[in-house]
Write a protein that holds these residues in place. Structure first.
Motif, PDB file in Angstrom:
ATOM      1  N   PRO A  36       0.766  -1.185  -0.053  1.00 17.09           N
ATOM      2  CA  PRO A  36       0.230   0.095  -0.140  1.00 17.09           C
ATOM      3  C   PRO A  36       0.875   1.097  -0.039  1.00 17.09           C
ATOM      4  CG  PRO A  36      -1.126  -1.585   1.339  1.00 17.09           C
ATOM      5  CD  PRO A  36       0.374  -2.168   1.033  1.00 17.09           C
ATOM      6  N   GLU A  37       1.906   1.113   0.816  1.00 17.12           N
ATOM      7  CA  GLU A  37       2.907   2.289   0.870  1.00 17.12           C
ATOM      8  C   GLU A  37       3.523   2.580  -0.383  1.00 17.12           C
ATOM      9  OE1 GLU A  37       1.561   1.344   4.893  1.00 17.12           O
ATOM     10  OE2 GLU A  37       2.695   0.148   3.395  1.00 17.12           O
ATOM     11  N   TRP A  38       4.174   1.474  -0.934  1.00 16.82           N
ATOM     12  CA  TRP A  38       4.628   1.497  -2.255  1.00 16.82           C
ATOM     13  C   TRP A  38       4.035   2.022  -3.352  1.00 16.82           C
ATOM     14  CZ3 TRP A  38       6.103  -4.518  -1.670  1.00 16.82           C
ATOM     15  CH2 TRP A  38       7.068  -4.584  -0.588  1.00 16.82           C
ATOM     16  N   GLU A  39       2.596   1.817  -3.473  1.00 16.79           N
ATOM     17  CA  GLU A  39       1.733   1.973  -4.320  1.00 16.79           C
ATOM     18  C   GLU A  39       1.341   3.494  -4.191  1.00 16.79           C
ATOM     19  OE1 GLU A  39      -1.656  -0.396  -4.243  1.00 16.79           O
ATOM     20  OE2 GLU A  39      -0.708  -2.025  -5.299  1.00 16.79           O
ATOM     21  N   LYS A  40       1.309   3.925  -3.113  1.00 14.86           N
ATOM     22  CA  LYS A  40       1.048   5.584  -3.002  1.00 14.86           C
ATOM     23  C   LYS A  40       2.372   6.384  -3.537  1.00 14.86           C
ATOM     24  CE  LYS A  40      -0.294   8.798   0.720  1.00 14.86           C
ATOM     25  NZ  LYS A  40      -0.684   8.730   2.206  1.00 14.86           N
ATOM     26  N   LEU A  41       3.549   5.668  -3.147  1.00 15.12           N
ATOM     27  CA  LEU A  41       4.658   6.554  -3.524  1.00 15.12           C
ATOM     28  C   LEU A  41       4.748   6.493  -5.153  1.00 15.12           C
ATOM     29  CD1 LEU A  41       7.364   7.982  -3.133  1.00 15.12           C
ATOM     30  CD2 LEU A  41       8.434   5.562  -2.992  1.00 15.12           C
ATOM     31  N   TRP A  42       4.671   5.389  -5.589  1.00 13.59           N
ATOM     32  CA  TRP A  42       4.713   5.282  -7.119  1.00 13.59           C
ATOM     33  C   TRP A  42       3.653   6.282  -7.723  1.00 13.59           C
ATOM     34  CZ3 TRP A  42       8.291   3.475 -10.032  1.00 13.59           C
ATOM     35  CH2 TRP A  42       7.723   3.673 -11.528  1.00 13.59           C
ATOM     36  N   GLU A  43       2.185   6.280  -7.316  1.00 10.29           N
ATOM     37  CA  GLU A  43       1.208   7.185  -8.032  1.00 10.29           C
ATOM     38  C   GLU A  43       1.800   8.606  -7.783  1.00 10.29           C
ATOM     39  OE1 GLU A  43      -2.227   6.485  -5.506  1.00 10.29           O
ATOM     40  OE2 GLU A  43      -2.303   4.459  -6.560  1.00 10.29           O
ATOM     41  N   SER A  44       2.524   9.012  -6.789  1.00  7.25           N
ATOM     42  CA  SER A  44       2.988  10.405  -6.639  1.00  7.25           C
ATOM     43  C   SER A  44       4.083  10.488  -7.938  1.00  7.25           C
ATOM     44  CB  SER A  44       3.644  10.578  -5.254  1.00  7.25           C
ATOM     45  OG  SER A  44       2.686  10.427  -4.467  1.00  7.25           O
ATOM     46  N   LEU A  45       5.020   9.611  -8.034  1.00 10.41           N
ATOM     47  CA  LEU A  45       6.198   9.524  -8.918  1.00 10.41           C
ATOM     48  C   LEU A  45       5.523   9.616 -10.512  1.00 10.41           C
ATOM     49  CD1 LEU A  45       8.834   7.176  -7.306  1.00 10.41           C
ATOM     50  CD2 LEU A  45       8.555   9.674  -7.338  1.00 10.41           C
ATOM     51  N   ALA A  46       4.486   8.694 -10.659  1.00  9.79           N
ATOM     52  CA  ALA A  46       3.902   8.818 -11.930  1.00  9.79           C
ATOM     53  C   ALA A  46       2.985   9.995 -12.231  1.00  9.79           C
ATOM     54  CB  ALA A  46       3.007   7.544 -11.812  1.00  9.79           C
ATOM     55  N   GLY A  47       2.570  10.612 -11.216  1.00 12.02           N
ATOM     56  CA  GLY A  47       2.036  11.794 -11.604  1.00 12.02           C
ATOM     57  C   GLY A  47       2.965  13.028 -12.117  1.00 12.02           C
ATOM     58  N   LEU A  48       4.203  12.920 -11.678  1.00 16.22           N
ATOM     59  CA  LEU A  48       5.302  13.814 -12.034  1.00 16.22           C
ATOM     60  C   LEU A  48       5.583  13.662 -13.500  1.00 16.22           C
ATOM     61  CD1 LEU A  48       7.913  13.749  -9.040  1.00 16.22           C
ATOM     62  CD2 LEU A  48       6.425  15.721  -9.773  1.00 16.22           C
ATOM     63  N   GLN A  49       5.374  12.435 -13.755  1.00 21.53           N
ATOM     64  CA  GLN A  49       6.035  12.220 -15.300  1.00 21.53           C
ATOM     65  C   GLN A  49       4.778  12.747 -16.500  1.00 21.53           C
ATOM     66  OE1 GLN A  49       7.597   7.932 -15.908  1.00 21.53           O
ATOM     67  NE2 GLN A  49       6.703   7.834 -13.925  1.00 21.53           N
ATOM     68  N   LYS A  50       3.623  13.238 -15.998  1.00 17.75           N
ATOM     69  CA  LYS A  50       2.629  13.886 -16.998  1.00 17.75           C
ATOM     70  C   LYS A  50       3.319  15.141 -17.376  1.00 17.75           C
ATOM     71  CE  LYS A  50      -1.106  11.548 -14.506  1.00 17.75           C
ATOM     72  NZ  LYS A  50      -2.515  11.851 -13.644  1.00 17.75           N
ATOM     73  N   PRO A  51       2.952  15.498 -18.676  1.00 14.35           N
ATOM     74  CA  PRO A  51       3.550  16.725 -19.385  1.00 14.35           C
ATOM     75  C   PRO A  51       2.889  18.044 -18.580  1.00 14.35           C
ATOM     76  CG  PRO A  51       2.473  15.154 -20.946  1.00 14.35           C
ATOM     77  CD  PRO A  51       2.236  14.529 -19.635  1.00 14.35           C
ATOM     78  N   GLU A  52       1.664  18.012 -18.174  1.00 16.19           N
ATOM     79  CA  GLU A  52       1.505  19.153 -17.747  1.00 16.19           C
ATOM     80  C   GLU A  52       1.801  19.255 -16.108  1.00 16.19           C
ATOM     81  OE1 GLU A  52      -1.626  15.836 -16.707  1.00 16.19           O
ATOM     82  OE2 GLU A  52      -0.328  16.571 -18.279  1.00 16.19           O
ATOM     83  N   LYS A  53       2.694  18.257 -15.551  1.00 13.16           N
ATOM     84  CA  LYS A  53       3.109  18.451 -14.270  1.00 13.16           C
ATOM     85  C   LYS A  53       4.442  19.061 -14.283  1.00 13.16           C
ATOM     86  CE  LYS A  53      -0.064  16.475 -11.476  1.00 13.16           C
ATOM     87  NZ  LYS A  53      -0.774  17.549 -10.383  1.00 13.16           N
ATOM     88  N   THR A  54       4.713  20.088 -13.563  1.00 11.72           N
ATOM     89  CA  THR A  54       6.100  20.859 -13.614  1.00 11.72           C
ATOM     90  C   THR A  54       6.456  21.042 -12.143  1.00 11.72           C
ATOM     91  OG1 THR A  54       4.975  23.086 -13.798  1.00 11.72           O
ATOM     92  CG2 THR A  54       5.809  21.959 -15.804  1.00 11.72           C
ATOM     93  N   GLY A  55       7.663  21.422 -11.763  1.00 10.22           N
ATOM     94  CA  GLY A  55       8.139  21.715 -10.407  1.00 10.22           C
ATOM     95  C   GLY A  55       8.485  20.381 -10.053  1.00 10.22           C
TER      96      GLY A  55
END
Length: 875
Positions: free
Chosen positions: A32-51
């Protein structure tokens, strides 16, 4: 404190080493904690995500610098996150190797995982605790395959990395590496001149919460020099912890915490569960303790604890024999007292025979009080309180202590045992097996596969009804579950409800003395059951010892001086009255007196509430008293629903009639020491809630019972809807009785449902009607503290059950309620249409019996839990 924002690259790609101190927890994150971390990292890979993505605090305490050595920091907060990210980097490096990208793999390793030019432990940028170390270093160095939770994390991230954009290519892997190094950010806080452990306690805010055992372990290691911590762990701490690990090596933190609490209470000071660590810390901080000496004492106490709880046998056969009987009662509230007695034996001040006697006293106290209907609440404090009374004659003083707290004497125990609902107790097999073993045969029968058998069966056949005569129903109701009608067999299903003459032949060949002796009886009825119950009761009195006669103590009185108990009672009632008023309770308490009881208002025309304080027997209680012309009838009407009432309240009540034959009483007791004035606020709160509960539960039933005046009809006092309910359920009950249904309907009440017992605690069937939705239903209700566990166990058979029934069921776990239910509902009916009742009653009976056939064997196979019944709400 110095703090600044740093990226993961800034933290790892530095000339520092981050050491996880020994008082930290082990690596605890899971999927559960690994998945939560991965979801955060996956969100960073989206083109609209900066910073950057903020991942919280990294809190560090530096080690004093040494020339020529790495700058070493102790990681106080952020262990789980930094360890997980390091594991992810191991998986990313492995992906680079698999893609034949050695330069990228070396870059990841040498900038994030290891110091290339260092040796030994200095080689690792992150250095974990000893028991995580083997698996973590295996993941970093790739010399062996990482196992355990670290290995599982590596494999999880291997799978995730296979699905990133550009997976398996240098461009894709480098892009993800850059994302980790440059866009994952922490607040990096360095604390200088601080106590690392105290900071750890205050800043731990994410991941798995710290338990009491975690805090105690950390506190201990904080006081051990760093250079000695591994040896301290190997020689003292680890052997103690292993006492509380399962077969897979997982620590049972709850049991470990319970051990610390029980061990501290062995000196006679009660400690609330939530105060375990605070009590431990305050005890040893104030004394300037030696952690090695404390750990050695804990290790020794854990050896005793393992014996007491049944993990190992006691080396003395007599003590072990006594402990077997106590363990079967599953009374962990005695553990602190037993640890005190074990310490005395270890010191040579208590003989082994005396220790065995003390254990037998505790066993007798618990079992006798259960049979006599006494409340077990308060045992956790009671047995700790006993420690302070042991003195230099522990067995004799323990006996006196227990006798002063309503230890049932033998005549009272024997009388209660004969009529005790043993089958309804979780100890039914324990008691019968102890009675069987008491015969002391040189070659005793194997009891492992023994089953509890009703001699007079639970369902009466025509042959049994004929044998029992006109009083068959009364005999069945009174004596069915009592000890005299129970025995042990290895072939319970084969006997079932055979006539006694047929059973007798099977009993004659039994290996069990309890059962074989039944063959000496020519018939079986109330007289035989009661006679056998008397014999078993006398034998039980020797197995579970107690006072041979009532113990009475008189209070000295000085002429012309009011006894001290009068003032204590008056003070107690004054405090209770003030408490009730302060919380805004609707209870109406009379003015305080110096008597042992206080009137607390009425709950109906024929019933009133009372509170009691009993100094000699040491309990407080709340009671409903029935008086007036219709007292007996109203009491009996309500007592017919005793099981449902006690389930709703969550405790066993005492149902008694006074010697005058005109007054009847239902009492809810709590065994406490009323003289402990410091605890009175707690007592006031319990007694007020108990009175309010009795008012709620009995108030509705007193109104519903509405006993008829002489010459009146059963429906007098009911409105039209209530009268229709009574007639509806009466007709269903008559139909089921005439067809000899295996289910017994309880007496019809003016309500929209009817209950049916299925012979198992925490389970009952119900039939319901709903005029608003135009439906009727049959429901299996699961209640008690294990309702959810039992529901899931039954749900595992859902497909097979629904196939047997040939229709689906509505399975409702009801996570926010104290019960669960499984329902089958029929729509399109009108419960108010009397012409349709025969068809509705046919449907209800068929489906109630179908649920009984499908579920009863599976319920019987469940291991019933020992916890007390919790609140059961209306269906």
């Amino acid at each position: 404190m110095k703090s600044n924002n740093l990226t993961l690259g800034d933290i790892l790609n530095s000339p520092n080493q981050y050491v996880i101190p020994v008082f930290q927890r082990y690596y605890r994150w899971d999927q559960p904690e690994w998945e939560k971390l991965w979801e955060s990292l996956a969100g960073l890979q989206k083109p609209e995500k900066t910073g950057r993505h903020f991942l919280g605090f990294i809190v560090l305490v530096p080690e004093p610098p040494s020339p020529g050595k790495l700058t070493r920091y102790y990681l106080i907060d952020g262990q789980q996150r930094l360890t997980t990210l390091s594991i992810l980097l191991c998986a990313l490096r492995d992906a680079a190797i698999a893609a034949s990208l050695p330069e990228l793999a070396d870059e990841i390793a040498e900038t994030c995982l290891i110091h290339r030019h260092r040796r030994g432990i200095d080689r690792f940028r992150l250095y974990p605790k000893q028991r995580d170390r083997e698996h973590f270093t295996a993941a970093v160095l790739r010399q062996t395959q990482a196992e355990g939770r670290v290995g599982s994390a590596v494999r999880y991230f291997d799978g995730r990395l296979a699905a990133i954009p550009g997976a398996g290519t240098e461009e894709g892997l480098r892009a993800f590496f850059a994302l980790l190094m440059q866009r994952v950010e922490f607040v990096h806080a360095t604390l200088e001149g601080e106590n690392a452990f105290n900071i750890f306690k205050s800043l731990n805010s994410t991941g798995v919460p710290l338990g009491q055992a975690d805090l105690i372990r950390n506190f201990m290691f904080m006081h051990v020099p760093v250079e000695d911590q591994d040896q301290f762990d190997d020689d003292l701490w680890k052997p103690t912890e292993r006492r509380f690990e399962d077969a897979e090596g997982n620590l049972d933190a709850e049991r470990f915490s319970a051990f610390f609490r029980d061990n501290m209470m062995r000196d006679g000071e009660y400690i609330p569960v939530t105060d375990t660590f605070e009590a431990f810390q305050s005890r040893y901080t104030a004394t300037g303790f030696d952690p090695f000496a404390v750990a050695a004492d804990l290790k020794l106490a854990s050896d005793w604890y393992a014996i007491i709880s049944g993990g190992e046998p006691d080396p003395c056969p007599e003590v072990e024999s006594a402990l077997v009987g106590l363990r079967e009662l599953e009374s962990s509230t005695t553990y602190s007292l037993l640890l005190n007695l074990y310490r005395r034996r270890h010191a040579g001040s208590l003989a082994e025979s005396d220790l065995a006697d003390a254990v037998r006293l505790l066993t007798g106290f618990i079992l006798r009080r259960l049979v006599c209907g006494e409340n077990s609440r308060g045992y956790s404090r009671l047995f700790v309180q006993a420690i302070t009374d042991l003195g230099d004659r522990p067995v004799e003083n323990l006996r006196r202590f227990l006798e002063a707290r309503d230890f049932p004497d033998t005549p009272r125990f024997v009388e209660a045992f004969v009529r005790f609902n043993l089958y309804g107790s979780r100890y039914r097999k324990t008691v019968l097996e102890a009675l069987e073993r008491s015969h002391g045969h040189k070659e005793p029968a194997d009891l492992r596969n023994a089953q509890v058998e009703h001699i007079m069966p639970q369902t009466l056949s025509d042959a049994w009804r004929s044998t029992l005569g006109d009083a068959a129903e009364e005999i069945h109701s009174v004596w069915l579950h009592t000890p005299g009608n129970l025995t042990l067999t290895g072939y319970n299903p084969e006997l079932h409800n055979k006539p006694f003459a047929a059973k007798r032949l099977d009993y004659q060949a039994s290996n069990y003395v309890l059962t074989r002796s039944l063959a000496d009886s020519g018939s079986w009825g109330a007289v035989e059951i009661q006679s056998r119950g008397q014999e078993l009761a006398k034998r039980a009195a020797t197995i579970w010892p107690g006072p041979a006669a009532p113990v009475r103590r008189s209070e000295p009185r000085t002429e012309g001086v009011e006894p001290a108990r009068y003032g204590l009672r008056r003070g107690y009632w004054t405090g209770l009255r003030e408490h009730v008023a302060a919380v805004g309770s609707p209870l109406k308490l009379r003015a305080p007196t110096n008597t042992y009881d206080l009137r607390c208002g009425r709950i109906g025309a024929g019933a009133r509430l009372h509170a009691y304080i009993t100094l000699r027997h040491r309990w407080i209680s709340a009671a409903v008293i029935f008086d007036g012309k219709q007292a007996k009838q109203e009491y009996q009407e309500i007592r017919a629903h005793r099981e449902a009432i006690e389930s709703e309240i969550g405790a066993r009540l005492h149902w008694t009639n006074r010697p005058d034959g005109k007054t009847f009483e239902v009492v809810y007791r709590n065994p406490v020491d009323p003289t402990a004035e410091a605890l009175w606020p707690t007592y006031f709160d319990w007694q007020r809630r108990a009175l309010e509960t009795l008012h709620r539960v009995f108030g509705s039933r007193v109104a519903k019972a509405a006993p008829a005046e002489p010459g009146g009809s059963p429906g007098d006092g009911l409105n039209a809807t209530q009268q229709r309910h009574v007639e509806y359920w009466s007709a269903l009950r008559e139909r089921m009785t005439e067809s000899h249904s295996p289910l017994k309907a309880r007496k019809p009440l003016p309500q929209s449902w009817a209950d049916f017992s299925i012979g198992h605690h925490y389970f009952n069937l119900a039939a319901t009607t709903n005029k608003t939705t135009g439906s009727i239903a049959v429901i299996l209700i699961l209640h008690g503290s294990q309702a959810k566990t039992h529901f899931r166990a039954l749900e595992a058979y859902r497909e097979a059950i629904e196939e047997e029934l040939r229709h689906p069921l509505d399975w409702r776990e009801c996570p926010d309620a104290s019960l669960s239910q499984i329902e089958f509902r029929r729509h399109g009916v009108d419960p108010t249409d009397r012409s349709a009742w025969p068809d509705q009653h046919r449907w209800l009976q068929e489906n109630l019996e179908a649920l009984y056939r499908a579920f009863e064997p599976r319920i019987k196979a469940l291991k019933m839990d020992a916890n007390p019944v919790e609140l059961i709400t209306d269906t």
